[in-house]
Design a protein around this motif. Structure first.
Motif, PDB file in Angstrom:
ATOM      1  N   SER A   1       0.824  -1.215   0.000  1.00  0.00           N
ATOM      2  CA  SER A   1       0.000   0.000   0.000  1.00  0.00           C
ATOM      3  C   SER A   1       0.854   1.259   0.000  1.00  0.00           C
ATOM      4  O   SER A   1       0.396   2.311  -0.448  1.00  0.00           O
ATOM      5  N   LYS A   2       2.083   1.182   0.497  1.00  0.00           N
ATOM      6  CA  LYS A   2       2.949   2.357   0.554  1.00  0.00           C
ATOM      7  C   LYS A   2       3.302   2.862  -0.842  1.00  0.00           C
ATOM      8  O   LYS A   2       3.506   4.059  -1.040  1.00  0.00           O
ATOM      9  N   THR A   3       3.376   1.951  -1.797  1.00  0.00           N
ATOM     10  CA  THR A   3       3.671   2.356  -3.177  1.00  0.00           C
ATOM     11  C   THR A   3       2.413   2.423  -4.032  1.00  0.00           C
ATOM     12  O   THR A   3       2.390   3.078  -5.075  1.00  0.00           O
ATOM     13  N   THR A   4       1.364   1.735  -3.595  1.00  0.00           N
ATOM     14  CA  THR A   4       0.107   1.750  -4.356  1.00  0.00           C
ATOM     15  C   THR A   4      -0.622   3.074  -4.189  1.00  0.00           C
ATOM     16  O   THR A   4      -1.192   3.612  -5.146  1.00  0.00           O
ATOM     17  N   LEU A   5      -0.603   3.618  -2.971  1.00  0.00           N
ATOM     18  CA  LEU A   5      -1.307   4.863  -2.679  1.00  0.00           C
ATOM     19  C   LEU A   5      -0.373   6.053  -2.728  1.00  0.00           C
ATOM     20  O   LEU A   5       0.836   5.937  -2.482  1.00  0.00           O
ATOM     21  N   THR A   6      -0.929   7.210  -3.022  1.00  0.00           N
ATOM     22  CA  THR A   6      -0.150   8.444  -2.990  1.00  0.00           C
ATOM     23  C   THR A   6      -0.010   8.925  -1.553  1.00  0.00           C
ATOM     24  O   THR A   6      -0.730   8.474  -0.650  1.00  0.00           O
ATOM     25  N   ALA A   7       0.893   9.885  -1.345  1.00  0.00           N
ATOM     26  CA  ALA A   7       1.076  10.434  -0.002  1.00  0.00           C
ATOM     27  C   ALA A   7      -0.206  11.100   0.492  1.00  0.00           C
ATOM     28  O   ALA A   7      -0.587  10.954   1.666  1.00  0.00           O
ATOM     29  N   ASP A   8      -0.891  11.827  -0.401  1.00  0.00           N
ATOM     30  CA  ASP A   8      -2.153  12.474  -0.028  1.00  0.00           C
ATOM     31  C   ASP A   8      -3.178  11.446   0.421  1.00  0.00           C
ATOM     32  O   ASP A   8      -3.897  11.644   1.413  1.00  0.00           O
ATOM     33  N   GLU A   9      -3.270  10.327  -0.310  1.00  0.00           N
ATOM     34  CA  GLU A   9      -4.259   9.297   0.001  1.00  0.00           C
ATOM     35  C   GLU A   9      -3.958   8.634   1.341  1.00  0.00           C
ATOM     36  O   GLU A   9      -4.878   8.332   2.118  1.00  0.00           O
ATOM     37  N   ARG A  10      -2.691   8.407   1.638  1.00  0.00           N
ATOM     38  CA  ARG A  10      -2.342   7.771   2.918  1.00  0.00           C
ATOM     39  C   ARG A  10      -2.689   8.693   4.091  1.00  0.00           C
ATOM     40  O   ARG A  10      -3.152   8.228   5.136  1.00  0.00           O
TER      41      ARG A  10
ATOM     42  N   ARG B   1     -10.295  28.509  -1.813  1.00  0.00           N
ATOM     43  CA  ARG B   1      -9.855  28.220  -0.457  1.00  0.00           C
ATOM     44  C   ARG B   1     -11.054  28.104   0.481  1.00  0.00           C
ATOM     45  O   ARG B   1     -12.161  28.548   0.165  1.00  0.00           O
ATOM     46  N   ILE B   2     -10.790  27.500   1.625  1.00  0.00           N
ATOM     47  CA  ILE B   2     -11.766  27.485   2.714  1.00  0.00           C
ATOM     48  C   ILE B   2     -11.530  28.757   3.512  1.00  0.00           C
ATOM     49  O   ILE B   2     -10.472  28.934   4.122  1.00  0.00           O
ATOM     50  N   VAL B   3     -12.513  29.654   3.527  1.00  0.00           N
ATOM     51  CA  VAL B   3     -12.334  30.966   4.140  1.00  0.00           C
ATOM     52  C   VAL B   3     -12.486  30.886   5.658  1.00  0.00           C
ATOM     53  O   VAL B   3     -11.618  31.320   6.415  1.00  0.00           O
ATOM     54  N   ASP B   4     -13.609  30.368   6.133  1.00  0.00           N
ATOM     55  CA  ASP B   4     -13.841  30.220   7.565  1.00  0.00           C
ATOM     56  C   ASP B   4     -14.899  29.154   7.805  1.00  0.00           C
ATOM     57  O   ASP B   4     -15.525  28.660   6.861  1.00  0.00           O
ATOM     58  N   TRP B   5     -15.115  28.813   9.084  1.00  0.00           N
ATOM     59  CA  TRP B   5     -16.027  27.735   9.422  1.00  0.00           C
ATOM     60  C   TRP B   5     -16.535  27.936  10.848  1.00  0.00           C
ATOM     61  O   TRP B   5     -15.902  28.605  11.666  1.00  0.00           O
ATOM     62  N   THR B   6     -17.708  27.362  11.133  1.00  0.00           N
ATOM     63  CA  THR B   6     -18.281  27.508  12.466  1.00  0.00           C
ATOM     64  C   THR B   6     -17.933  26.348  13.380  1.00  0.00           C
ATOM     65  O   THR B   6     -18.043  26.468  14.603  1.00  0.00           O
ATOM     66  N   GLN B   7     -17.542  25.206  12.812  1.00  0.00           N
ATOM     67  CA  GLN B   7     -17.100  24.053  13.592  1.00  0.00           C
ATOM     68  C   GLN B   7     -15.685  23.704  13.152  1.00  0.00           C
ATOM     69  O   GLN B   7     -15.421  23.523  11.966  1.00  0.00           O
ATOM     70  N   ASP B   8     -14.774  23.638  14.108  1.00  0.00           N
ATOM     71  CA  ASP B   8     -13.375  23.393  13.771  1.00  0.00           C
ATOM     72  C   ASP B   8     -13.195  22.058  13.054  1.00  0.00           C
ATOM     73  O   ASP B   8     -13.801  21.038  13.432  1.00  0.00           O
ATOM     74  N   PHE B   9     -12.345  22.064  12.042  1.00  0.00           N
ATOM     75  CA  PHE B   9     -11.966  20.832  11.366  1.00  0.00           C
ATOM     76  C   PHE B   9     -10.927  20.106  12.214  1.00  0.00           C
ATOM     77  O   PHE B   9     -10.136  20.721  12.944  1.00  0.00           O
ATOM     78  N   ASP B  10     -10.900  18.773  12.091  1.00  0.00           N
ATOM     79  CA  ASP B  10      -9.856  17.995  12.763  1.00  0.00           C
ATOM     80  C   ASP B  10      -8.515  18.201  12.071  1.00  0.00           C
ATOM     81  O   ASP B  10      -7.465  18.197  12.720  1.00  0.00           O
ATOM     82  N   GLN B  11      -8.567  18.370  10.767  1.00  0.00           N
ATOM     83  CA  GLN B  11      -7.357  18.663  10.000  1.00  0.00           C
ATOM     84  C   GLN B  11      -7.731  19.340   8.692  1.00  0.00           C
ATOM     85  O   GLN B  11      -8.839  19.171   8.182  1.00  0.00           O
ATOM     86  N   ILE B  12      -6.803  20.130   8.183  1.00  0.00           N
ATOM     87  CA  ILE B  12      -6.937  20.723   6.853  1.00  0.00           C
ATOM     88  C   ILE B  12      -5.685  20.329   6.089  1.00  0.00           C
ATOM     89  O   ILE B  12      -4.558  20.621   6.513  1.00  0.00           O
ATOM     90  N   THR B  13      -5.872  19.637   4.978  1.00  0.00           N
ATOM     91  CA  THR B  13      -4.755  19.086   4.235  1.00  0.00           C
ATOM     92  C   THR B  13      -4.991  19.260   2.743  1.00  0.00           C
ATOM     93  O   THR B  13      -5.883  20.016   2.319  1.00  0.00           O
ATOM     94  N   MET B  14      -4.215  18.561   1.928  1.00  0.00           N
ATOM     95  CA  MET B  14      -4.328  18.670   0.472  1.00  0.00           C
ATOM     96  C   MET B  14      -4.576  17.297  -0.137  1.00  0.00           C
ATOM     97  O   MET B  14      -4.117  16.273   0.373  1.00  0.00           O
ATOM     98  N   HIS B  15      -5.333  17.296  -1.234  1.00  0.00           N
ATOM     99  CA  HIS B  15      -5.547  16.087  -2.021  1.00  0.00           C
ATOM    100  C   HIS B  15      -5.649  16.502  -3.488  1.00  0.00           C
ATOM    101  O   HIS B  15      -6.532  17.272  -3.855  1.00  0.00           O
ATOM    102  N   ASN B  16      -4.733  15.986  -4.305  1.00  0.00           N
ATOM    103  CA  ASN B  16      -4.693  16.348  -5.725  1.00  0.00           C
ATOM    104  C   ASN B  16      -4.698  17.874  -5.915  1.00  0.00           C
ATOM    105  O   ASN B  16      -5.404  18.401  -6.771  1.00  0.00           O
ATOM    106  N   GLU B  17      -3.930  18.572  -5.068  1.00  0.00           N
ATOM    107  CA  GLU B  17      -3.774  20.024  -5.109  1.00  0.00           C
ATOM    108  C   GLU B  17      -5.052  20.783  -4.735  1.00  0.00           C
ATOM    109  O   GLU B  17      -5.171  21.972  -5.004  1.00  0.00           O
ATOM    110  N   LEU B  18      -6.002  20.095  -4.137  1.00  0.00           N
ATOM    111  CA  LEU B  18      -7.219  20.722  -3.641  1.00  0.00           C
ATOM    112  C   LEU B  18      -7.167  20.768  -2.118  1.00  0.00           C
ATOM    113  O   LEU B  18      -6.759  19.800  -1.469  1.00  0.00           O
ATOM    114  N   THR B  19      -7.594  21.899  -1.534  1.00  0.00           N
ATOM    115  CA  THR B  19      -7.631  22.029  -0.079  1.00  0.00           C
ATOM    116  C   THR B  19      -8.818  21.245   0.472  1.00  0.00           C
ATOM    117  O   THR B  19      -9.941  21.349  -0.029  1.00  0.00           O
ATOM    118  N   VAL B  20      -8.564  20.456   1.540  1.00  0.00           N
ATOM    119  CA  VAL B  20      -9.601  19.596   2.109  1.00  0.00           C
ATOM    120  C   VAL B  20      -9.663  19.811   3.618  1.00  0.00           C
ATOM    121  O   VAL B  20      -8.644  19.763   4.310  1.00  0.00           O
TER     122      VAL B  20
END
Length: 642
Positions: free
Chosen positions: A330-339, A584-603
């Motif tokens: 799985s380390k080579t099958t998946l991308t770093a973003d996916e892991r 981009r994600i501008v703001d939110w009313t409930q905190d996210f557990d994490q904000i990261t990237m996937h395929n150059e998209l902010t998640v």
């Protein structure tokens, strides 16, 4: 001195009136005949000249200045009259152009409905009317008065923008619409459908070339229209925006139709160059009662073969964990973003290959897993779910399964996604029923679809739109044509066509998502000075389960916590919010557990646990790229259950 006699000078002879000389001293003296009026006129002229000779230079200059002003006023009056006439001409022409353009916009919207309905004659009539209205608009805007109007200060650019928009549409009318009209015959639903297990596409393959050529013109026009800058007149700007939006919808339709006409004959073995080669497709039957980003866990896997349009369904089966990749692989099958986002489970557990909302990625993983299981190569991967099957049953009628269960358009989803897990306590029983149902429903559909082409196409259109049907081709040229369409289920990486994604993965490890009510909305908020737009995304999740009822159900329905203990009716869900490309994600009313990237998209990622009756709400503001211009943001989400 003698006195001399000096003679007197002779008296000149007098002439008579007749001209004869007269010696009569008493003859009358003749006077010239003088007109008193003439004499008076001469006196006045003499007086005038004497007066002029007495005027000062300043007085003369004033008189000349008055004459110049009088001439200027006369010229100005003439110019004003000309301008009034030109304005009246332009005004009348503009009203006619406005009326024709409004009619064209209305027809453009109507074309989409006509195509979806499969009414070929209406499609051709709509295209002809659209062309006529565009031609009439162009006839107005090409008049000389419009060219003159472009030279006016400030508002000249507005007129220029209108003329450019109409010129672009006229090019479409000349170079694209005739080809679309010719291709309409190929979209006749009387010749497209399924009959005795064989797919028929009519003349779609022959029409693909015309459709592609027409779409290229329309696509270029759509880009050019979107590049026309705003005007100084709000009403005009709104009219241009409305027209551009309607044309963008038409462009999307022609793009999709041209791609499908190009790809479908090849994928179904009906293209002229297919060489009668059979196609084999892997079918993933997703189970929405345990959510995954593209729908639900792929609980049952089977095959669909196509040979010159003839369909045959293979045996469906529940996959085995032995087919999957190891932790090390799985380390080579998946991308770093996916892991980071989905963990190694996306490659090591078949239920989790669609943790990602990018279906082409899921399909490639499924293809590799199928090959590892020894089933050989496939030409593509199809994804369906009970909602899609239930819609098909609304066309074909109910089916009675081999165990006596009757599935219909009213109960198929509830039985397959909920009742089965209440009635059958073991996973083996549940998997067996699910795979049997998938196989027999497909067989029923293929044999009972004849003569219901229009309803069948409507079901396919609806299911593609809301994500209950995905298709991936293992052939690169075909997949390239599918990639940017809704049926591909691909993550969108195009800032000019902004998409915000809201996806869900179940963490309950049960079948509780039948009771999870999801409400996701998107509304326009504001536009920044840069041109970037902001949208408000509101998400509400509600656990609608009755605690007493679900706790009486088998453990497999309720799921297990992270210590392996049976749950008590709670639903644990992982929420993923994908910002638009270059947004981009501008703001939110409930905190996210994490904000990261996937395929150059902010998640943004948030885990939510709800007890029966509880709800969770959050509001998130996202912005899109300024390059999106007037293109509205699209909201894409994990498919809902009807």
């Amino acid at each position: 001195m003698t006195e001399q006699n000096i003679p007197e000078p002779p008296t000149p002879p007098q002439r008579t009136q007749s001209g004869e000389q007269s010696s009569d001293d008493n003859a009358p003296v003749l006077q010239p005949d003088i007109d008193p009026a003439v004499v008076a006129e001469h006196l006045r002229e003499d007086e005038h000249h004497r007066h002029r000779r007495r005027m000062s230079r300043d007085h003369v200059r004033r008189i000349k200045r008055k004459k110049r002003i009088r001439r200027a006023l006369i010229a100005l009056g003439v110019l004003v009259l000309i301008l009034i006439a030109l304005c009246a001409w332009l005004g009348v022409s503009a009203l006619k152009a406005k009326s024709e353009m409004e009619s064209a916009v209305a027809i453009a919207s109507k074309i989409q409905s006509s195509v979806k309905s499969g009414d070929t004659n209406q499609v051709k009539a709509d295209i002809e009317q659209f062309s006529q209205h565009i031609d009439a608009t162009y006839a107005q805007t090409k008049q000389p008065v419009w060219a003159l109007a472009t030279l006016t200060p400030h508002y000249g650019s507005d007129v220029k923008a209108v003329r450019e928009a109409v010129r672009i549409l006229e090019d479409v009318s000349i170079n694209a619409l005739p080809k679309l009209a010719q291709s309409a015959e190929a979209l006749d639903l009387n010749s497209i459908g399924v009959e005795n297990g064989t797919i028929q596409l009519g003349n779609m393959a022959q029409a693909a070339q015309d459709l592609t050529a027409a779409n290229e013109v329309i696509a270029d026009a759509n880009v050019s229209l979107s590049n026309i800058s705003g005007t100084h007149i709000p009403q005009l700007t709104n009219a241009l925006n409305k027209g551009t939006k309607a044309f963008n919808t038409l462009a999307s339709l022609t793009d999709t139709v041209s791609r499908m006409a190009d790809v479908m004959p090849k994928m179904l073995g009906l293209a002229q160059d297919s060489n009668n080669t059979a196609r084999n497709y892997l079918v993933l039957a997703q189970n929405n009662s345990e959510l995954r980003a593209t729908g639900g866990i792929p609980a049952s896997w089977g095959t669909l073969s196509v040979n010159q349009g003839k369909l045959s369904v293979g045996t469906f089966e529940a996959p085995s964990e032995q087919w999957m990749f190891s932790d090390e692989e799985s380390k080579t099958t998946l991308t770093a973003d996916e892991r980071v986002l989905f963990s190694s489970k996306m490659a090591t557990r078949y239920q989790d290959i669609n943790f990602t909302p990018d279906f082409p990625r899921t399909a490639k993983l499924a293809e590799q897993v199928w090959q590892r299981a020894g089933h050989g190569d496939v030409d593509g991967v199809l994804s369906v779910d009970p909602v899609f099957l239930q819609r098909l049953l609304s066309v074909t009628g109910p089916v009675t399964l081999s165990d006596g269960t009757v599935l219909s358009a009213d109960n198929a989803a509830q039985i397959l996604l909920n009742q089965t897990y209440i009635d059958k306590a073991t996973g083996r029983e549940q998997d067996a029923f699910f795979t049997m149902a998938a196989s027999e429903v497909f067989g029923h559909i293929l044999t009972d679809m004849g003569g219901k082409n229009r309803q069948l196409v409507e079901v396919f259109q609806q299911s593609v739109t809301d994500g209950h049907l995905y298709v991936w081709s293992a052939h690169e040229d075909e997949q390239e044509r599918l990639q940017d369409t809704a049926i591909s289920g691909a993550l969108t990486s195009n800032p000019s066509q902004p998409v915000t994604g809201v996806y869900f993965n179940d963490a309950t490890m049960g079948k509780m998502d039948w009771y999870l009510k999801r409400e996701v909305t998107s509304t326009y908020d504001k536009t920044y000075p840069s041109g970037a737009k902001q949208y408000t995304i509101h998400i509400k999740l509600t656990n609608t389960a009755d605690a007493a009822q679900v706790n009486a159900a088998p453990d497999l329905l309720r799921g297990y916590d992270h210590e392996g203990n049976p749950r008590k009716g709670e639903i644990e869900t992982i929420l993923y919010l994908y910002a638009p490309d270059e947004g981009r994600i501008v703001d939110w009313t409930q905190d996210f557990d994490q904000i990261t990237m996937h395929n150059e998209l902010t998640v943004g990622v948030k885990t939510v646990t709800l007890q029966p009756g509880e709800s969770f709400e959050t509001t998130v503001h996202v912005s899109v790229s300024p390059s999106a211009g007037d293109h509205e943001m699209t909201l894409r989400q994990t498919p809902l259950v009807d």
